[in-house]
Design an enzyme around this catalytic site. Structure first.
Site, PDB file in Angstrom:
ATOM      1  CE  LYS A  22      19.671  43.450  75.830  1.00  0.00           C
ATOM      2  NZ  LYS A  22      20.687  43.349  76.523  1.00  0.00           N
ATOM      3  NE  ARG A  91      19.019  44.067  81.542  1.00  0.00           N
ATOM      4  CZ  ARG A  91      19.673  43.091  81.992  1.00  0.00           C
ATOM      5  NH1 ARG A  91      20.458  42.191  80.694  1.00  0.00           N
ATOM      6  NH2 ARG A  91      19.873  42.174  83.098  1.00  0.00           N
ATOM      7  N   GLY A 100      27.836  41.471  73.675  1.00  0.00           N
ATOM      8  CA  GLY A 100      29.131  41.838  74.456  1.00  0.00           C
ATOM      9  C   GLY A 100      29.579  43.189  74.021  1.00  0.00           C
ATOM     10  CG  MET A 102      27.649  49.238  72.309  1.00  0.00           C
ATOM     11  SD  MET A 102      26.548  49.824  71.682  1.00  0.00           S
ATOM     12  CE  MET A 102      25.532  48.583  71.414  1.00  0.00           C
ATOM     13  NE  ARG A 336      20.289  37.559  70.966  1.00  0.00           N
ATOM     14  CZ  ARG A 336      21.479  37.900  71.348  1.00  0.00           C
ATOM     15  NH1 ARG A 336      21.853  39.216  71.576  1.00  0.00           N
ATOM     16  NH2 ARG A 336      22.231  37.190  71.778  1.00  0.00           N
ATOM     17  CG  HIS A 452      32.646  37.342  74.329  1.00  0.00           C
ATOM     18  ND1 HIS A 452      34.102  37.471  73.814  1.00  0.00           N
ATOM     19  CD2 HIS A 452      32.273  38.593  73.941  1.00  0.00           C
ATOM     20  CE1 HIS A 452      34.157  38.479  73.087  1.00  0.00           C
ATOM     21  NE2 HIS A 452      33.196  39.156  73.204  1.00  0.00           N
ATOM     22  NE  ARG A 573      41.133  36.867  34.167  1.00  0.00           N
ATOM     23  CZ  ARG A 573      40.302  36.742  35.298  1.00  0.00           C
ATOM     24  NH1 ARG A 573      40.010  35.947  35.532  1.00  0.00           N
ATOM     25  NH2 ARG A 573      39.995  38.062  35.952  1.00  0.00           N
ATOM     26  NE  ARG A 628      40.408  38.755  29.259  1.00  0.00           N
ATOM     27  CZ  ARG A 628      40.797  39.158  30.690  1.00  0.00           C
ATOM     28  NH1 ARG A 628      39.915  39.954  30.955  1.00  0.00           N
ATOM     29  NH2 ARG A 628      41.705  38.611  31.084  1.00  0.00           N
ATOM     30  CD  GLU A 758      38.802  45.061  30.903  1.00  0.00           C
ATOM     31  OE1 GLU A 758      38.848  44.545  31.983  1.00  0.00           O
ATOM     32  OE2 GLU A 758      39.320  44.641  29.527  1.00  0.00           O
ATOM     33  CB  SER A 777      31.559  40.465  29.755  1.00  0.00           C
ATOM     34  OG  SER A 777      31.914  40.239  31.201  1.00  0.00           O
ATOM     35  N   GLY A 779      34.055  44.271  33.091  1.00  0.00           N
ATOM     36  CA  GLY A 779      35.265  43.998  33.868  1.00  0.00           C
ATOM     37  C   GLY A 779      35.427  44.576  34.988  1.00  0.00           C
ATOM     38  CB  THR A 780      33.509  44.979  38.214  1.00  0.00           C
ATOM     39  OG1 THR A 780      33.629  43.525  38.467  1.00  0.00           O
ATOM     40  CG2 THR A 780      32.053  45.213  37.708  1.00  0.00           C
ATOM     41  CG  ASN A 781      38.495  42.249  38.784  1.00  0.00           C
ATOM     42  OD1 ASN A 781      37.641  42.215  39.696  1.00  0.00           O
ATOM     43  ND2 ASN A 781      38.664  41.073  37.910  1.00  0.00           N
ATOM     44  CG  ASP A 782      41.337  46.130  34.348  1.00  0.00           C
ATOM     45  OD1 ASP A 782      42.403  46.711  34.834  1.00  0.00           O
ATOM     46  OD2 ASP A 782      41.486  44.932  33.818  1.00  0.00           O
ATOM     47  CB  CYS A 845      33.563  38.291  33.502  1.00  0.00           C
ATOM     48  SG  CYS A 845      34.423  39.553  32.607  1.00  0.00           S
ATOM     49  CE1 TYR A 865      28.162  36.593  31.834  1.00  0.00           C
ATOM     50  CE2 TYR A 865      26.579  37.092  29.999  1.00  0.00           C
ATOM     51  CZ  TYR A 865      27.941  37.060  30.435  1.00  0.00           C
ATOM     52  OH  TYR A 865      28.960  37.580  29.571  1.00  0.00           O
TER      53      TYR A 865
HETATM   54  C1  PEP Z   1      38.142  42.834  35.073  1.00  0.00           C
HETATM   55  O1  PEP Z   1      39.028  43.314  34.901  1.00  0.00           O
HETATM   56  O2  PEP Z   1      37.071  42.698  35.895  1.00  0.00           O
HETATM   57  C2  PEP Z   1      38.300  41.307  34.503  1.00  0.00           C
HETATM   58  C3  PEP Z   1      37.521  40.269  34.569  1.00  0.00           C
HETATM   59  O3  PEP Z   1      39.644  41.281  33.717  1.00  0.00           O
HETATM   60  P1  PEP Z   1      40.855  40.935  34.380  1.00  0.00           P
HETATM   61  O4  PEP Z   1      40.741  40.525  35.903  1.00  0.00           O
HETATM   62  O5  PEP Z   1      41.729  39.662  33.842  1.00  0.00           O
HETATM   63  O6  PEP Z   1      41.670  42.203  34.261  1.00  0.00           O
HETATM   64 MG    MG Z   2      40.321  43.444  33.159  1.00  0.00          MG
END
Ligand code: PEP
Ligand code: MG
Length: 893
Positions: A22, A91, A100, A102, A336, A452, A573, A628, A758, A777, A779-782, A845, A865
């Site tokens: 502001k 203000r 709204g 603050m 703004r 609001h 998978r 996989r 992973e 690749s 495996g960012t989940n594990d 992935c 990728y």
């Molecule tokens: C992972 O672990 O990121 C993955 C892609 O494999 P999954 O989710 O099947 O364990």
């Molecule tokens: Mg995995």
């Protein structure tokens, strides 16, 4: 010495971090020569110091005094002068817009004496002076001293009732003077002291209260939702008051230079005669359209239009504006770059390109993948011609249905137990925020597109209909046209048309999805949104260096993802292919007593797998497909231990035959693991169960050869899961290479072999693993599960709320990559992998592949990728383009 106070003439729009949005924009407008009331800004740095030490920083008081003296000179009035008082507003103004959230206190400087002076200034308008004074006590009481707002509301309600009037504006001077006395009683009852009469003291206390409001619960919650850092602090603007409540030739309004809901060009806004700014934003009274101002005050209207054009040209974007007209004189109180719906963001960005205001690169920075995601939500299917029970203003698009609830607390409680709810309120205020977050949609009976409810819902991408003024909203029911809708009844609301329906209306896919499906030709669709999405997606694709693949394990998903622009499959998978009527074969495999029995089961599975792969390779003909090898613990394919044990015990009790079940129970017991996610899964299965991976590798190679024989161009990539040591991969690779060589012969098919990264150890020994892998690749989940030691199946529901509350992270690390920890593992593995094997192909992935912020991170790391579910493919494509544009921009700087 640190400078804590800036006059409006000293700042500019690029100083948002220091002066707040502001303050920076008020300064910018001042410098553009627009009619801004005089004022100054106390910096966010002063706020941060205050919040750390609970005391205003040294020197601030003197700086304020000096700027106040300048302000008094500019206005020709003095704060607290009983005859001719200067009044100011105090203000808040944070670096990011937090509508709204603050506090603001208006009319600071009024007291028992100067109220008469104010009346004289206003040409003997006692009513106005007392109204301003009662507003000060009310706002100051609530904001600075935590007096419950309801008590003021009750006193106001009593005053109206005793005079037999409906509207605040019908209260005369005498009634308002009595109301001031009543308000003062409320004030001293709650605070234990009288309302402060010293204007300077009022101002200092108000400044501290605004600083403190940075840490109010609702502000903290909003920041977390919007991912705004917690340590920025707010600036405070001290602005000479101008009055929109001086009579019918005064008023206040909010305006947009384009429609923030649809993006259509042409001005848009709300105006309220004889009112102060908070009346419009609070949606307390229904407003006039901005166009009606032309009839009321043509001179101000024309000037406003001209200023809006100036601002849009200057900011090269949609601006939203707050203004006040004091007795025919227009004042700009705020501008703004305005919030907008997802549809408007795309449409406006494309319009601005057309109008030559911005180029396509800049247009990409004006939209986000999250907005694109919102546009892919389904909308109501009205083919059954449901009858609307009423209609309000379509304030935030989308289609939502749910059970009616009337309080934020009920919304949160019901949503927590898994119900869809629609929060119905007369109007919302910031205390309703948790309920708004929990609800599928919000319906109000009062307020326009700038109320609001509307502003907050749009910011959250939540469906909202407001100002449905036929609704009579009660405690646990609402009525409309003689119809009563009770708490718990289901309604549907359409945030685009503003229509409200009884019951659940079916939904249909969005035009944007139809466009991605190829069912809508952007050149023919005559739909500005589809044309805008097409323009920006095409540009994003032309800019991105990061490819986008999909996670798909059926032909249908692969086909859809390809239509959505996927450039291959990054993760197929195979475990889902072992379920359904194939479960029996898997059981035979697991329960096999000898090599012959095992081979029989594998031989039965092999042709089925070949068919699965052939279907997918066909859909992705010419594009890479990463298959996989089987990953999850095998007991996932067997019945649950508990259920089976009960079944066997009951059958025994009844004297029934249990030989088969008993065999199964013994096997399930044998395979039972305390930590299955850390047990016999992934590559370990392949090493332990002879022939399992070999069967899959053969099926992949045969399917590829079959497609090549049909004249296709298969590009299979075999991926080994859960590798932690290069030796594991080498062992699998040696066996796989033999099978591949045996199958492909001279078919021309080439099969790559790579691995998932992973397990943290894999990331840290990536240099070694790369020797045996043609691609990685992530495996960012594990990797997140094992990097943090968080069970991915349990923790989010179990305790992440506390982690979020404590700010340990602002968003679940399973949703958006933890750049510093897990992200670092990705970076190390990428660098060391490529050092060992230049040209090593890198992808991701895990779920993060479709998360906008994570896509930017993977671009920075230099992956080839990202791979995500089919519906997130367009989002990832857009973000990949945006990431490329952003990094090109930062390279130039
Ligand atoms: C992972 O672990 O990121 C993955 C892609 O494999 P999954 O989710 O099947 O364990
Ligand atoms: Mg995995």
């Amino acid at each position: 010495m640190v400078k804590f106070v800036y006059d409006f003439s000293e700042g500019n729009k690029d100083l948002k971090d220091l002066l707040g949005g502001k303050g920076a924009n008020l300064a910018e407008m001042t410098n553009l020569g627009l009619p801004v009331p005089a004022g100054f800004t106390i910096t966010t740095e002063a706020c941060r110091t205050f919040l750390k030490s609970s005391a205003l920083p040294d020197g601030l008081d003197a700086e304020i005094a000096s700027h106040l003296a300048d302000l008094e000179r500019a206005m020709g009035r003095k704060l607290g002068d009983p005859n001719d008082p200067l009044l100011v507003s105090v203000r808040s103004g944070a670096p990011f817009s937090m509508p709204g959230m603050m506090e603001t206190v208006l009319n600071v400087g009024l007291n028992d004496e100067s109220v008469a002076g104010l009346s004289r200034q206003a040409g003997g308008n006692d009513r106005f002076a007392w109204d301003s004074y009662r507003r000060l006590i009310q706002m100051f009481g609530k904001t600075v001293c935590d007096v419950p707002g309801d008590e003021f509301e009750q006193a106001l309600h009593d005053a109206k009732e005793s005079r037999g009037v409906r509207d605040d504006v019908q209260l005369d001077a005498e009634a308002l003077q009595e109301l001031v006395t009543a308000y003062k009683k409320v004030f001293s009852k709650h605070t234990g002291h009288d309302f402060p009469q010293d204007p300077r003291e009022q101002m200092s206390l108000a400044i501290e209260a605004v600083f403190r409001s940075w840490n109010a619960d609702r502000a903290v919650l909003y920041r977390r939702q919007e991912r705004i850092p917690a340590d920025l602090g707010t600036a405070v603007n001290i602005v000479a008051m101008v009055f929109g409540n001086l009579g019918p030739d005064s008023g206040t309004g909010v305006a947009f230079t384009r429609d923030p809901a649809t993006g259509e060009s042409g001005i848009y806004g709300d105006y309220l005669q004889n009112a102060q700014g908070e009346d419009v934003v609070a949606g307390i009274r229904n407003t006039l359209s901005l166009h009606d101002l032309e009839g009321l005050d043509k001179k101000s209207y024309d000037e406003l239009l001209q200023i809006m054009a100036t601002l849009e040209g200057h900011y090269r974007d949609l601006c939203d504006i707050e203004f006040t007209i004091e007795r025919g004189k227009l004042w700009m109180l705020q501008t703004r770059v305005g919030k907008r719906t997802a549809a408007a963001a795309f449409t406006i960005a494309a319009q601005l390109v057309d109008e030559g205001m911005i180029d396509l690169d800049e247009a990409l920075t004006r939209v986000t993948g999250a907005q694109l995601g919102q546009l892919m939500f389904p909308r109501f299917d009205l083919s059954s011609s449901p009858t609307a029970i009423t209609r309000g203003v379509g304030a935030s698009p989308g289609a939502a249905y749910g059970e009616v609830v009337f309080t934020a607390a009920d919304a949160t409680a019901k949503a927590a137990s898994g119900h869809n709810v629609i929060l119905v309120r007369r109007e919302t205020n910031p205390d309703d925020l948790p309920g708004m977050i929990a609800a599928q949609g919000i319906l109000t009976s009062r307020g326009g597109k700038t109320s609001h409810a509307a502003v907050v819902a749009r910011g959250m991408g939540k469906t909202c209909v407001c100002g449905a003024d036929e609704l009579e909203v009660g405690r646990d029911q609402f009525t409309v046209g003689g119809q009563v809708v009770h708490e718990g009844d289901v309604i549907s609301i359409d945030g685009t048309t503003g229509r409200v329906y009884l019951g659940e209306v079916p939904v249909r896919p969005s035009e944007v999805v139809q466009y991605f499906e190829g069912d809508l030709d952007p050149a023919q669709a005559n739909d500005p949104l589809v044309a805008a999405v097409h323009l920006l997606m095409t540009h994003a694709d032309s800019r991105s260096s990061l490819k986008v693949r999909t996670n798909a394990d059926t032909g249908a998903d692969a086909a859809r993802a390809r239509r959505f622009g996927a450039q291959g499959i990054g993760l197929c998978r195979t475990e889902h292919m072992f379920l359904g009527d194939r479960r029996e074969l898997v059981e035979r495999l697991i329960l096999a007593h000898n090599a012959t029995e095992r081979k029989e089961a594998l031989d039965a599975l092999q042709p089925l797998q070949r068919t699965d792969f052939l279907e997918i390779f066909r859909e992705m003909n010419g594009l890479p497909v990463t298959v996989r090898l089987i990953d999850p613990p095998l007991h996932e394919f067997l019945p649950s231990l508990e259920e089976l044990a009960v079944q066997v015990a009951v059958a025994r009790e009844r004297g029934e035959e249990v030989e088969r079940e008993q065999k199964m129970l013994t096997a399930v017991r044998r395979m039972h693991e305390s930590n299955p996610m850390l047990g016999l899964r992934g590559v370990r299965l392949g090493l332990v169960i002879p022939g399992l991976f070999a069967m899959q590798v053969r099926a992949i190679a045969e399917a590829a050869v079959a497609l090549a024989a049909e004249g296709g161009h298969p590009r299979p990539e075999i991926m080994v899961p859960l590798v932690g040591a290069v030796q594991e991969l080498e062992t699998v690779r040696a066996e796989a290479e033999k099978i591949i060589a045996d199958v492909v012969r001279d078919s021309g098919v080439e099969v790559l072999i790579g691995t998932m990264i992973e397990v943290p150890r894999a990331a840290l020994t990536a240099g070694q693993i790369a020797e045996a892998a043609e691609f990685f690749s992530f495996g960012t989940n594990d990797l997140t599960q094992m990097g943090w030691g968080f069970s991915r199946d349990d923790v989010e529901g179990a305790f992440f709320w506390r982690y979020l509350e404590l700010g340990i992270f602002g968003i679940s690390p399973f949703e958006s990559i933890d750049r510093d920890g897990v992200g670092r593992l990705v970076r190390i593995a990428s660098e060391e992998g490529r050092q060992a094997r230049p040209g090593l192909k890198l992808g991701v992935c895990g779920e993060h592949g479709g998360d906008p912020d994570s896509v930017h991170f993977f671009h920075e790391v230099g992956l080839d990728y990202v791979s995500c579910s089919p519906f997130r493919v367009p989002i990832a494509r857009l973000e990949a383009g945006r990431a490329a544009v952003e990094s090109a921009g930062s390279d130039h700087r």
